[in-house]
Write an enzyme that holds these catalytic residues in place. Structure first.
Site, PDB file in Angstrom:
ATOM      1  N   ASP A 209       0.855  -1.206   0.095  1.00  0.00           N
ATOM      2  CA  ASP A 209       0.125   0.173  -0.162  1.00  0.00           C
ATOM      3  C   ASP A 209       0.810   1.307   0.042  1.00  0.00           C
ATOM      4  O   ASP A 209       1.517   1.499   1.078  1.00  0.00           O
ATOM      5  CB  ASP A 209      -0.920   0.193   1.431  1.00  0.00           C
ATOM      6  CG  ASP A 209      -2.004   1.052   1.104  1.00  0.00           C
ATOM      7  OD1 ASP A 209      -1.626   2.257   0.862  1.00  0.00           O
ATOM      8  OD2 ASP A 209      -3.050   1.085   1.542  1.00  0.00           O
ATOM      9  N   HIS A 210       1.113   2.026  -1.149  1.00  0.00           N
ATOM     10  CA  HIS A 210       2.025   2.786  -1.130  1.00  0.00           C
ATOM     11  C   HIS A 210       1.974   4.149  -0.127  1.00  0.00           C
ATOM     12  O   HIS A 210       2.936   4.687   0.011  1.00  0.00           O
ATOM     13  CB  HIS A 210       2.067   3.287  -2.774  1.00  0.00           C
ATOM     14  CG  HIS A 210       1.288   4.348  -3.041  1.00  0.00           C
ATOM     15  ND1 HIS A 210      -0.228   4.076  -3.379  1.00  0.00           N
ATOM     16  CD2 HIS A 210       1.252   5.714  -3.100  1.00  0.00           C
ATOM     17  CE1 HIS A 210      -0.779   5.097  -3.846  1.00  0.00           C
ATOM     18  NE2 HIS A 210       0.035   6.497  -3.711  1.00  0.00           N
ATOM     19  N   HIS A 272      -5.678   2.812   1.433  1.00  0.00           N
ATOM     20  CA  HIS A 272      -5.163   3.999   1.920  1.00  0.00           C
ATOM     21  C   HIS A 272      -5.825   4.640   3.319  1.00  0.00           C
ATOM     22  O   HIS A 272      -5.006   4.873   4.365  1.00  0.00           O
ATOM     23  CB  HIS A 272      -4.959   5.280   0.891  1.00  0.00           C
ATOM     24  CG  HIS A 272      -4.330   4.502  -0.364  1.00  0.00           C
ATOM     25  ND1 HIS A 272      -3.450   3.393  -0.463  1.00  0.00           N
ATOM     26  CD2 HIS A 272      -4.672   4.811  -1.441  1.00  0.00           C
ATOM     27  CE1 HIS A 272      -3.003   3.301  -1.808  1.00  0.00           C
ATOM     28  NE2 HIS A 272      -3.923   4.172  -2.507  1.00  0.00           N
ATOM     29  N   LYS A 373      -5.608  18.905  -3.982  1.00  0.00           N
ATOM     30  CA  LYS A 373      -4.966  17.866  -4.032  1.00  0.00           C
ATOM     31  C   LYS A 373      -4.356  18.033  -2.451  1.00  0.00           C
ATOM     32  O   LYS A 373      -3.492  18.533  -2.467  1.00  0.00           O
ATOM     33  CB  LYS A 373      -3.819  17.643  -5.076  1.00  0.00           C
ATOM     34  CG  LYS A 373      -2.959  16.532  -4.585  1.00  0.00           C
ATOM     35  CD  LYS A 373      -3.191  15.184  -5.119  1.00  0.00           C
ATOM     36  CE  LYS A 373      -2.106  14.207  -5.102  1.00  0.00           C
ATOM     37  NZ  LYS A 373      -2.710  12.715  -4.853  1.00  0.00           N
TER      38      LYS A 373
HETATM   39  C1  BG6 Z   1      -4.057   4.911  -6.099  1.00  0.00           C
HETATM   40  C2  BG6 Z   1      -5.311   4.989  -6.535  1.00  0.00           C
HETATM   41  O1  BG6 Z   1      -3.818   3.712  -5.243  1.00  0.00           O
HETATM   42  O2  BG6 Z   1      -3.677   6.165  -5.289  1.00  0.00           O
HETATM   43  C3  BG6 Z   1      -5.634   6.182  -7.427  1.00  0.00           C
HETATM   44  O3  BG6 Z   1      -5.547   4.014  -7.306  1.00  0.00           O
HETATM   45  C4  BG6 Z   1      -5.224   7.615  -6.639  1.00  0.00           C
HETATM   46  O4  BG6 Z   1      -6.925   6.429  -7.963  1.00  0.00           O
HETATM   47  C5  BG6 Z   1      -3.994   7.201  -5.927  1.00  0.00           C
HETATM   48  O5  BG6 Z   1      -5.372   8.554  -7.550  1.00  0.00           O
HETATM   49  C6  BG6 Z   1      -3.585   8.652  -5.004  1.00  0.00           C
HETATM   50  O6  BG6 Z   1      -2.298   8.263  -4.579  1.00  0.00           O
HETATM   51  P1  BG6 Z   1      -1.417   9.385  -4.316  1.00  0.00           P
HETATM   52  O7  BG6 Z   1      -0.059   9.341  -3.739  1.00  0.00           O
HETATM   53  O8  BG6 Z   1      -1.494  10.390  -5.337  1.00  0.00           O
HETATM   54  O9  BG6 Z   1      -2.170  10.276  -3.069  1.00  0.00           O
END
Ligand code: BG6
Length: 516
Positions: A209-210, A272, A373
């Protein structure tokens, strides 16, 4: 992940007087290995994986005996693959320095194959054997499944059958990283776990999960557990509610094929946002090893009261204006059904029923085509118990607020009341701020860089354990079922903070969202 009190074993080989950077580097360099990327011509490999590997190589964090085998269906020569990857690094990182790139590129190779066919795995086995002999990769394997969930089963089964997975007790190691989405509900996640665990041991499975690789998310653990001042107030006695917002300005982009079957709740909340919830609400672990941390995290999810449909709001963006530009509604996007009921916004009210949090709502929301964002966690404290200033000055003190900014403008702000200077100075909220960019000069590693390195090192702390992944699905499943069985999401204009229902979720208790 959090620096242990003693220098790790790998660092012991370095002279004690060596500079800290050298000791850290040595401590963080993995053993020789070959990494196999399934889905090597896909978007994730281009955007994230290879740029992250290149940065690790540039920072001298990869072992000398390291090789990458990319596998996908496309017929490509190794040189064509390398050229595509060079262009990807240029696009998503920076133009690589030619000599540096050459050193890295000679470790990349490519195999074309069908993941459903055993021959593909025989060819892989041969290639890995060659790499062990020629590059000294020592039988250690890191498999990265950058493929849609439907294909994971085939790959896991074939890897096992082809003898490409070491026994966890043997001297060499095999690990597999599985990308999200990890299933699409509890039943499919369980089935996926079962398939994986036929070929791998749970200790070899790294569910990525990044968000957990983001520097600011790791810092949440440090913030909470390396500072004594928070723990006494981190509970129901002082905290009124916690808000977790992940807002995006982008729409569905070119991902309708995936997103139409997913939606915001599956795409963002199940993974997330629940990870952020766990880190904010977990108890201090007895020690900072992976199992202690993951066990405390999963207890949070287990303590969440089953979510009723009244605790959940879904929305879908209609046409509107984001950052001054007119944008179309979700149903007009390429690949989206004109009567789509997919949620592009989801908000939940969760109650963690334990001694620390009883009665404190956790509000979670995420959406596409919102005005900013931003990923933020707001800890809203209770008002001062005895409003003496209120009586004296007719001014009601605003409760304290702690805002943890995960991205962008990474940092932490604590809002508190101050008296405006002057004889009849009223109260005014001011803030104490910590800003990453001002406090630290170095560049933070990108999430995938950290996570790939941890997987190579065998540190699973920042990856979801089986029970964690399943508990997260168990939490959202009732909402998914309720949403699937009827109704449609509330529309909201692109560029707004979501549908009116999201405001009502808090307004019912006299609260409101903090908007970035
Ligand atoms: C991904 C989702 O896991 O995370 C995307 O599939 C989303 O829909 C993205 O845009 C958001 O990641 P970050 O790191 O830009 O907040």
């Amino acid at each position: 992940m959090i620096a242990p009190p003693s220098i790790p074993a790998a660092a012991a080989a370095v002279a004690p007087g060596a500079p800290l950077g050298e000791r850290m580097r040595s401590a963080r360099t993995p053993e020789p290995l070959a990494m196999v990327i399934f889905g090597a011509t896909g978007d994730l490999t281009r955007r994230k994986l290879v740029p992250a590997l290149y940065r690790l190589a540039r920072e001298r964090l990869l072992p000398d005996s390291f090789a990458v085998v990319g596998i996908a269906r496309d017929e490509l020569s190794a040189d064509e693959f390398r050229e595509r990857m060079r262009a990807a690094v240029e696009e998503f990182d920076e133009a690589p320095e030619p000599a540096e790139w050459e050193r890295f590129a000679e470790r990349l190779s490519y195999l074309s194959g069908e993941f459903a066919r055993p021959e593909c795995f025989l060819a892989l086995s041969r290639r890995l054997g060659e790499l062990d002999r020629e590059r000294g990769t020592a039988g250690n394997r890191l498999y990265y499944l950058a493929v849609p969930p439907g294909i994971v089963d085939d790959i896991a089964a074939h890897l096992g059958e082809a003898g490409l997975v070491c026994d966890p007790e043997s001297p060499c190691w095999s690990r597999v990283i599985v990308e999200k989405p990890f299933g699409r509900d509890l039943a499919s996640a369980r089935a996926l776990n079962e398939v994986l665990l036929r070929s791998f041991d749970e200790r070899q499975v790294y569910r990525i999960d990044h968000y957990l690789g983001k520097e600011t998310v790791q810092n949440l653990l440090v913030f909470r557990f390396a500072n004594v001042i928070w723990e006494p107030v981190w509970n129901r006695n002082y905290i009124d509610n916690v808000q977790i917002t992940v807002s995006e300005t982008v729409g569905v982009e070119l991902r309708a094929g995936y997103y139409e079957r997913s939606g915001a709740l599956r795409d963002m909340v199940q993974s997330h946002l629940l990870q952020l919830l766990m880190v904010v609400a977990m108890e201090p672990p007895a020690s900072y090893d992976a199992e202690s941390i993951r066990s405390e995290k999963v207890k949070v999810l287990r303590g969440v009261r089953p979510v009723s449909p009244g605790d959940a709001v879904r929305g879908q963006y209609a046409a509107g204006v984001v950052a001054g530009a007119a944008v179309s509604g979700y149903r007009e996007e390429r690949g989206v059904a004109p009567d789509s009921r997919t949620d592009t916004f989801a908000a939940l009210r969760l109650c963690v029923e334990n001694w620390r949090w009883a009665g404190v709502p956790f509000y979670l929301r995420t959406g596409k085509r919102l005005p900013e964002k931003a990923t933020e966690i707001t800890v809203q404290f209770r008002p001062a118990p005895h409003p003496i200033l209120d009586t004296v000055q007719g001014d009601c003190p605003a409760p304290n607020q702690l805002v943890l900014r995960i991205q962008p403008q990474e940092g932490i702000s604590l809002f508190f009341e101050a008296k405006v200077p002057g004889l009849a100075g009223p109260l005014h909220p001011v803030s104490m701020d910590f800003d990453y960019q001002t406090a630290f000069t170095g560049i933070s590693p990108e999430a995938y860089e950290r996570l790939l390195l941890d997987a190579m090192l065998g540190d699973p702390t920042l990856f979801a354990r089986r029970d964690e992944a399943e508990a997260a699905w168990a939490l959202v499943d009732p909402v998914l079922e309720a949403w699937e069985s009827g109704g449609a999401p509330e529309p909201y204009p692109a560029g707004s903070w979501g549908p009116p229902g999201a405001e009502r979720l808090l307004a019912a208790a006299g609260r409101e969202w903090r908007n970035a």
